[in-house]
Design a protein around this motif. Structure first.
Motif, PDB file in Angstrom:
ATOM      1  N   ARG A  94    -118.005  27.838 -40.886  1.00 48.75           N
ATOM      2  CA  ARG A  94    -116.670  28.321 -41.234  1.00 48.75           C
ATOM      3  C   ARG A  94    -115.698  28.079 -40.091  1.00 48.75           C
ATOM      4  O   ARG A  94    -116.102  27.899 -38.946  1.00 48.75           O
ATOM      5  N   GLU A 143    -112.690  28.728 -58.263  1.00 45.35           N
ATOM      6  CA  GLU A 143    -113.201  29.494 -57.121  1.00 45.35           C
ATOM      7  C   GLU A 143    -113.976  28.570 -56.190  1.00 45.35           C
ATOM      8  O   GLU A 143    -114.762  27.742 -56.647  1.00 45.35           O
ATOM      9  N   GLN A 144    -113.736  28.719 -54.889  1.00 47.80           N
ATOM     10  CA  GLN A 144    -114.397  27.864 -53.903  1.00 47.80           C
ATOM     11  C   GLN A 144    -115.140  28.683 -52.856  1.00 47.80           C
ATOM     12  O   GLN A 144    -114.763  29.811 -52.538  1.00 47.80           O
ATOM     13  N   SER A 145    -116.184  28.071 -52.317  1.00 51.20           N
ATOM     14  CA  SER A 145    -116.878  28.652 -51.176  1.00 51.20           C
ATOM     15  C   SER A 145    -115.988  28.508 -49.947  1.00 51.20           C
ATOM     16  O   SER A 145    -115.198  27.568 -49.842  1.00 51.20           O
ATOM     17  N   ASP A 146    -116.117  29.438 -48.998  1.00 52.97           N
ATOM     18  CA  ASP A 146    -115.273  29.392 -47.799  1.00 52.97           C
ATOM     19  C   ASP A 146    -115.895  28.587 -46.664  1.00 52.97           C
ATOM     20  O   ASP A 146    -115.379  28.602 -45.544  1.00 52.97           O
ATOM     21  N   THR A 154    -117.070  23.989 -55.646  1.00 51.98           N
ATOM     22  CA  THR A 154    -116.029  24.573 -56.484  1.00 51.98           C
ATOM     23  C   THR A 154    -116.593  24.933 -57.852  1.00 51.98           C
ATOM     24  O   THR A 154    -117.217  24.096 -58.506  1.00 51.98           O
ATOM     25  N   LEU A 192    -109.368  23.359 -50.721  1.00 55.57           N
ATOM     26  CA  LEU A 192    -110.119  24.185 -49.780  1.00 55.57           C
ATOM     27  C   LEU A 192    -109.308  24.427 -48.512  1.00 55.57           C
ATOM     28  O   LEU A 192    -109.295  25.539 -47.971  1.00 55.57           O
ATOM     29  N   ASN A 195    -106.812  27.023 -49.352  1.00 56.29           N
ATOM     30  CA  ASN A 195    -107.458  28.332 -49.466  1.00 56.29           C
ATOM     31  C   ASN A 195    -107.815  28.904 -48.102  1.00 56.29           C
ATOM     32  O   ASN A 195    -107.698  30.112 -47.868  1.00 56.29           O
ATOM     33  N   LEU A 196    -108.256  28.031 -47.196  1.00 58.80           N
ATOM     34  CA  LEU A 196    -108.571  28.487 -45.843  1.00 58.80           C
ATOM     35  C   LEU A 196    -107.307  28.967 -45.130  1.00 58.80           C
ATOM     36  O   LEU A 196    -107.331  29.961 -44.398  1.00 58.80           O
ATOM     37  N   ASN A 199    -106.609  32.221 -46.766  1.00 60.23           N
ATOM     38  CA  ASN A 199    -107.784  33.094 -46.864  1.00 60.23           C
ATOM     39  C   ASN A 199    -107.923  33.664 -48.278  1.00 60.23           C
ATOM     40  O   ASN A 199    -108.273  34.824 -48.486  1.00 60.23           O
ATOM     41  N   PHE A 201    -109.739  32.433 -51.931  1.00 59.20           N
ATOM     42  CA  PHE A 201    -110.671  31.419 -52.417  1.00 59.20           C
ATOM     43  C   PHE A 201    -110.865  31.452 -53.928  1.00 59.20           C
ATOM     44  O   PHE A 201    -111.708  30.737 -54.459  1.00 59.20           O
TER      45      PHE A 201
END
Length: 223
Positions: A94, A143-146, A154, A192, A195-196, A199, A201
């Motif tokens: 991350r 929805e995505q993983s962080d 995704t 992504l 989204n990062l 913050n 997601f």
């Protein structure tokens, strides 16, 4: 991208929900049935926290076999193991929050989110037109993983407020989502980065069926 639907996973009960949007990451483990790219199988493994921890601790186990005389000392060094896990989780997989502001320009991020709304509403309009839905609200949930430094993962689903439920999609609808949702200038990796930056997601595109005009329905059917 994996399209989540009762027809694409084995454990359908995992999709039961009392409200939309239904979150998946960190809540349930999906068992893909079809439509899951083989190149993402290894990526799904990274979402299992225990497997990640075991991967980080594997060098310690190997060291105990190589240096047997120091095996007891290595096994009794839990603080070092915890530090290793924390470092990998926060710096390797991350991006620290203080470094995320430089990932993408704010204006570019806003344009990307606007485009996601436009594409999402177009997809939902086509689904509504083909199903002849005249009422209710549909949601395209992305929805995505962080995890930032590996291949983006995704999950995309269509959810309805009526039940509420995750909608069972036809293969044609799944193909339409794969074709129309991502692509330059908005890719999975760019989303992504956005989204990062924020913050956030989970992105939810909502469409009220009552607001879809007859012209839009005809255009969606002809398209």
């Amino acid at each position: 991208m994996f399209i989540v639907s009762p027809s694409t996973i084995w454990n359908r009960n995992a999709l039961e929900t009392r409200q939309v949007p239904r979150r998946i990451f960190g809540r349930v483990m999906l068992l893909p049935r079809r439509g899951f790219p083989l190149r993402l199988v290894w990526r799904m493994a990274f979402e299992t926290q225990m497997l990640r921890f075991l991967g980080v601790l594997a060098p310690f186990v190997a060291a105990m076999f190589v240096w047997r005389q120091s095996a007891l000392a290595i096994a009794q060094a839990p603080l070092l193991m915890i530090v290793a896990i924390l470092y990998v989780e926060t710096n390797v997989l991350r991006i620290p929050k203080e470094r995320r502001a430089k990932m993408i320009d704010r204006a570019e991020a806003d344009r990307g989110l606007d485009l996601l709304q436009v594409r999402g509403r177009a997809i939902l309009t086509r689904i509504a037109a083909r199903r002849q839905l005249a009422s209710g609200v549909l949601h395209l949930v992305v929805e995505q993983s962080d995890m930032a430094y590996i291949t983006p993962l995704t999950f995309v689903s269509v959810q309805s407020e009526a039940e509420p439920e995750v909608v069972r999609l036809s293969r044609e609808e799944e193909a339409m989502i794969r074709r129309d949702l991502f692509g330059a200038p908005l890719t999975e990796r760019k989303l992504l980065r956005i989204n990062l930056l924020e913050n956030v997601f989970l992105r939810d595109v909502a469409l009220d069926m009552r607001g879809v005009s007859a012209h839009a329905r005809l255009a969606a059917l002809s398209g």
